[in-house]
Every structure is written in structure tokens, then in C-alpha cells.
Design a protein around this motif. Sequence first.
Motif: not given
Length: 145
Positions: A92-93, A98-100, A121-124, A126-129
Motif C-alpha cells: 500500500l505504501f 510510486k503511483n500516487g 517529488l520523484r527525487a524523494r 527512495n527517501c520515503s521508501l
Amino acid sequence: MLENLYKQIVMDHSKNPRNKGKLEGDDSIQFPYKNPTCGDVMVLYMTLDENRNIRDVKFEGEGCSISMASCSMMTDLVKGKSVEEAEHLIHLFTNMIKNGELPEDEDELGDALALSGVHKLRARHNCSLLGWNGLEKAIKQHVHS
């Protein structure tokens, strides 16, 4: 107004991370994970009970406020859940970032819903993941192997 509330939730988790620290003991899974794009790092610690429920989970790490807040939110959310429930939450997360796509039941993601704006914010991403990817890989390596 909702966006401001979300920022406050993210900053609270960043400044006062939940479940930060180590888990000791022979039954503790320790899984280091590094964000390949920016260098944020974390070590996930997890113990499972005999029924494959996440009895306890903690993390240590260094990185931006988004990655550390997300690790805090993730550990809060999966503690006490079964491995299968945790995998569902990871899905879910990841889908939200990735897909909004927001989950049908937005309560399922708890505070982690506050990171929904990271999708833009595509650049972020991987930060959130960071923590979620680490959890997914730890489960694959230590539970499903």
C-alpha cells in the motif's frame, strides 16, 4: 490546511522517532539497508513470534527528515502485525509513493499517509521508501527463505 497537518506529523516523527534503537538477543533479525541514490542508511531490527507476527521492531539510521520519519512511521505501523499484514502495508505504501494511489481505507497507513505528497517529488521516493524497502528485503531474506 491538511498539507500543513501532514508536515507537522512528518516533522514530529523526524524529531521524535518512534522505535529508534537496537534490539538485542539471539532471536533478533538485523538487516542493514542503504538508499542507493542518496546515501541514507538504516539498520532494521526485528523479532518475530512463533506465529510469524512482528513482536518488536526498531531501527537506527541517518538520513534526511523524510527517510527517518518514514522509518519511524513504518515501525509504528507494523509492530504487532503478522508478516502477511506487514507485506500488505508495504504494498500500500509503495503504491502510494510510486503511483500516487491512496489506499481505499486511508486509516490502514496511519501516520504514513502524511507522506502521500512525496509522490509528486520523484527525487524523494527512495527517501520515503528506505525503511519499507528494508523491511521487505528483511522479510524475504529471513522469513521466506
